[in-house]
Design an enzyme around this catalytic site. Sequence first.
Site, PDB file in Angstrom:
ATOM      1  N   PHE A  63      69.357 -28.779 -80.096  1.00  0.00           N
ATOM      2  CA  PHE A  63      69.504 -29.725 -78.991  1.00  0.00           C
ATOM      3  C   PHE A  63      70.937 -29.699 -78.471  1.00  0.00           C
ATOM      4  O   PHE A  63      71.184 -29.457 -77.293  1.00  0.00           O
ATOM      5  CB  PHE A  63      69.129 -31.138 -79.437  1.00  0.00           C
ATOM      6  N   SER A 173      65.946 -17.771 -87.093  1.00  0.00           N
ATOM      7  CA  SER A 173      65.673 -17.780 -85.659  1.00  0.00           C
ATOM      8  C   SER A 173      64.933 -16.503 -85.278  1.00  0.00           C
ATOM      9  O   SER A 173      65.357 -15.404 -85.648  1.00  0.00           O
ATOM     10  CB  SER A 173      66.975 -17.859 -84.865  1.00  0.00           C
ATOM     11  N   ASN A 243      62.141 -23.473 -89.355  1.00  0.00           N
ATOM     12  CA  ASN A 243      62.498 -23.107 -87.990  1.00  0.00           C
ATOM     13  C   ASN A 243      61.236 -22.998 -87.137  1.00  0.00           C
ATOM     14  O   ASN A 243      60.147 -23.371 -87.573  1.00  0.00           O
ATOM     15  CB  ASN A 243      63.262 -21.772 -88.005  1.00  0.00           C
ATOM     16  N   TYR A 315      63.429 -32.450 -82.696  1.00  0.00           N
ATOM     17  CA  TYR A 315      64.133 -32.188 -81.439  1.00  0.00           C
ATOM     18  C   TYR A 315      63.115 -32.065 -80.311  1.00  0.00           C
ATOM     19  O   TYR A 315      63.142 -32.829 -79.350  1.00  0.00           O
ATOM     20  CB  TYR A 315      65.030 -30.969 -81.588  1.00  0.00           C
TER      21      TYR A 315
END
Length: 362
Positions: A63, A173, A243, A315
């Site tokens: 974020f 990621s 993630n 988020y």
Amino acid sequence: MIGGLFNLARPLIHRMDAETAHRLTVTALATAPALKPGADDPVLATEAFGLSFSNPVGLAAGFDKNAEAVDGALGLGFGFVEVGGVTPLPQPGNPRPRVFRLLEDEAVINRYGLNSEGMEAVAKRLGSRLRRNGLVGVNLGANKESADRAADYATLARRLAPLADFLTINVSSPNTPGLRDLQAESALDDLVARTLAARDEVATVGQRTPILIKIAPDLTIPELDGMIAVARKRGIDGLIVSNTTIARPDSLRSASKAETGGLSGKPLFTASTRILAEAFLRVEGQFPLIGVGGVDSVETAFAKIRAGATLVQFYSAMVFKGPGLAKEIKTGLATRARRAGLTRLTALIGRDAAAIARGEGL
């Protein structure tokens, strides 16, 4: 009040390009006077990796990538904020468009590619608020073009450990080519060893910054076993599970479901919570876990705790539920704990982990 204003503005916000709306939200939190949330219910007080949290609800990394709006975010009632991912050198990330709302699914797909203003910009902002209240972690990532990505994490740890309450090694990621390869046991062992050594170089007496690892929800059980073996051997302080996912559940309805990138939000909840429970069973209490993925309500936050999370983060849910969600979840968790006759919510951590790992209880 915040939730009501969001409900009024939501149609306009959702007509904007997703990245533009995100940018405007961060700017608003960074420039407006920070709110002063009331004291948290003592039943929510939590200890994890040597830190004291007034409540277990945190803002996930992604974020506030560049630590611009830390105090504004804490003012929304979060018990802690994680900024980043941060890379040693500035990098633009992938070309736009790279963020997509899946409105029908209450989900987001992003392929930002670790866009970052770089380590020094983040260090400057964190340094300017060192004497302020609020727990802040930093999510660490490697530059896309780096020839030695493990060295990138060590560089980041050396520079940012004195400025953060905890650091997160992000090797999960899906938007930086090859980054997830660092989750393999041998590669991870080398990376963690070098990052811990760099952290220790700058540690002072009583100031050993905790190091966490953030893992993917797409791991096989043998891969998870290997990662946890490294974490336990090296004395990692915690895991963040998980993630975004590269999977695309059959339930997705949005026209944007075919976009490449990491999927977050409601469709991630079940997979991320099951891998959280599997991790909890394997860690055997050696260190705490942070549960993230699909948290969008009191019920989903409570499920993460039952699966083994000491802390929770979200988020993507703010895209659909607004900035009042942290307060709503905190209030609901405190109510559940008190109805159960508990003086601490922590008594429920991992209560149903075995069942959830079997695919039951969600």
